[in-house]
Design a protein around this motif. Structure first.
Motif, PDB file in Angstrom:
ATOM      1  N   GLU A  10       0.707  -0.945   0.267  1.00  0.00           N
ATOM      2  CA  GLU A  10       0.408   0.087   0.456  1.00  0.00           C
ATOM      3  C   GLU A  10       1.154   1.362  -0.039  1.00  0.00           C
ATOM      4  O   GLU A  10       1.264   1.622   0.929  1.00  0.00           O
ATOM      5  CB  GLU A  10      -0.720  -0.131   0.988  1.00  0.00           C
ATOM      6  CG  GLU A  10      -2.086   0.966   1.528  1.00  0.00           C
ATOM      7  CD  GLU A  10      -3.024   1.110   2.010  1.00  0.00           C
ATOM      8  OE1 GLU A  10      -3.497   1.877   2.831  1.00  0.00           O
ATOM      9  OE2 GLU A  10      -3.158  -0.401   2.565  1.00  0.00           O
ATOM     10  N   GLU A  61      -6.011  -2.117  -7.091  1.00  0.00           N
ATOM     11  CA  GLU A  61      -6.978  -1.784  -6.781  1.00  0.00           C
ATOM     12  C   GLU A  61      -7.077  -0.355  -5.885  1.00  0.00           C
ATOM     13  O   GLU A  61      -5.490   0.578  -5.349  1.00  0.00           O
ATOM     14  CB  GLU A  61      -6.696  -1.956  -5.101  1.00  0.00           C
ATOM     15  CG  GLU A  61      -8.117  -1.712  -3.995  1.00  0.00           C
ATOM     16  CD  GLU A  61      -8.314  -2.871  -3.011  1.00  0.00           C
ATOM     17  OE1 GLU A  61      -9.035  -2.047  -2.638  1.00  0.00           O
ATOM     18  OE2 GLU A  61      -7.440  -3.791  -2.854  1.00  0.00           O
ATOM     19  N   LEU A  63      -7.289   3.308  -3.643  1.00  0.00           N
ATOM     20  CA  LEU A  63      -7.830   2.759  -2.150  1.00  0.00           C
ATOM     21  C   LEU A  63      -8.712   5.148  -2.431  1.00  0.00           C
ATOM     22  O   LEU A  63      -9.520   5.011  -2.098  1.00  0.00           O
ATOM     23  CB  LEU A  63      -6.829   3.487  -1.293  1.00  0.00           C
ATOM     24  CG  LEU A  63      -6.264   1.618  -1.298  1.00  0.00           C
ATOM     25  CD1 LEU A  63      -5.472   1.788  -0.343  1.00  0.00           C
ATOM     26  CD2 LEU A  63      -6.871   0.778  -1.161  1.00  0.00           C
TER      27      LEU A  63
END
Length: 395
Positions: A10, A61, A63
């Protein structure tokens, strides 16, 4: 160091970098992230890790999305999909601003030049522009494009950046697995297809349709090898010829060099400026291009052609010269060519570049010989990809 391949991180996405990705950092390492935009927070799957200070990955992904993020017009422009486009997930105007940032950063880092850059759109919009495409047949015989940094073939049903009608017949049939297919749709709308197949270790080329393309630019009709060099975007050749002509401004009766001349697009512009009392030397290493160029410019006796490496031809070229135009390959001109140009003592140099890093390196070399960057225009000649075309004036 532990290999991060396959690991999901992340990260906060930082600035855009040259090559179609953005820069992020994780645990002291740089991560080059595709399918992300500056300012986003994303989960990145590491797709390449050769050790050292950096690795590469895809944003799998999002976020926290950028306000400039859009839905890609092609369903294959996603992580693990086609490697042909870099920025389909960004609004077109924002794509141009990203490319402008890259050009400015390369000039600053490699040439020590602080300059604001604007990337201009060409006529026609961000889709339906690619007039030349090189495909490859997968193991199932379907034609497609390779995934990013991979030999894996992603089969296509259509390509939204290709000129409409260019790929229809090629995508409708099956091919010998591993064959490469060169497709060109020319200025008259004719489609040319050549198949390159490796048979018993030898590459064999077979022209399946067409072969000699017709293009239109700079007030002339051009006949050339359909798979040789010509600008891919339909509006590019005419646009660049106009800018080159404005900045070259070769004097009547003067002399000019057109280096990496292709079939002579810029030589034709220079010839009109110097007139029949002047002279233009066109230098091109591809002998088919020279032959095509001689045919296309047969009505311009002030243009003479030389086939060979630029630095070798210029060693014996008549000097001094008033103006030089060069359009080198992606790697740039390099030190030897720059020094050969400088030896001609031109008043102006017009440099057409398809790679901003190569341009910046060569601009720095020219600067060491007293030539400064006096003007620059950048064009989005390859929408949806990271590529950008620049035209620079050095005086």
């Amino acid at each position: 160091m532990t290999n991060w391949l396959g690991r999901v991180l992340e990260v906060e996405v930082g600035a855009v970098a040259h090559g179609g990705h953005c820069v992020a950092r994780a645990e002291g390492r740089v991560v080059f992230v595709r399918h992300a935009l500056p300012g986003e927070r994303v989960r990145v799957e590491v797709t390449e890790d050769n050790g050292g200070s950096f690795c590469r990955g895809d944003a799998v992904e999002v976020l926290s999305a950028s306000e400039f993020r859009v839905e890609p017009p092609c369903p294959l422009a996603v992580p693990g999909g086609c490697g042909g486009c870099d920025w389909q997930h960004a609004a077109p105007a924002y794509q141009r601003s990203l490319k402008a940032s890259v050009v400015a950063e390369q000039l600053r880092r490699l040439a020590g030049i602080e300059r604001e850059v604007v990337v201009e759109a060409l006529d026609g919009g961000p889709l339906d522009w690619r007039s030349r495409v090189r495909l490859v047949a997968g193991q199932d015989g379907r034609a497609g494009l390779r995934a990013h940094h991979s030999h894996r073939v992603v089969p296509l049903e259509k390509c939204p950046i290709a000129v409409p009608g260019a790929l229809d017949d090629v995508l409708a049939r099956r091919w010998r697995p591993g064959s490469e297919l060169e497709v060109t749709k020319d200025g008259d709308g004719r489609v040319h297809v050549r198949e390159l197949a490796t048979v018993r270790g030898k590459v064999r080329a077979k022209q399946l349709s067409g072969g000699t393309a017709v293009q239109h630019a700079a007030g002339r009709d051009w006949h050339l090898d359909a798979h040789g060099f010509w600008q891919v975007h339909p509006a590019a050749a005419a646009t660049f010829a106009e800018v080159v002509g404005e900045w070259a401004d070769a004097p009547s009766g003067g002399s000019a060099w057109d280096l990496y001349a292709g079939v002579g697009l810029f030589a034709s512009v220079l010839a009109g400026q110097v007139g029949t009392a002047g002279r233009v030397l066109a230098v091109e290493s591809g002998r088919r291009a020279v032959s095509d160029g001689e045919g296309n410019l047969a009505d311009l006796p002030q243009v003479s052609w030389q086939a060979g490496r630029v630095e070798h031809v210029l060693a014996t070229a008549e000097k001094p010269v008033d103006v030089v135009v060069l359009d080198p390959p992606r790697k740039g001109a390099g030190k030897a060519v720059v020094e050969s140009i400088v030896a001609g003592e031109p008043d102006r140099i017009v440099y057409v570049a398809c790679d901003p890093a190569a341009l910046a390196r060569d601009v720095a070399t020219f600067a060491a010989h007293g030539y400064s960057l006096t003007d620059l225009r950048a064009f989005d000649a390859f929408p949806m990809t990271h590529h950008v075309e620049c035209v620079a004036l050095l005086s």
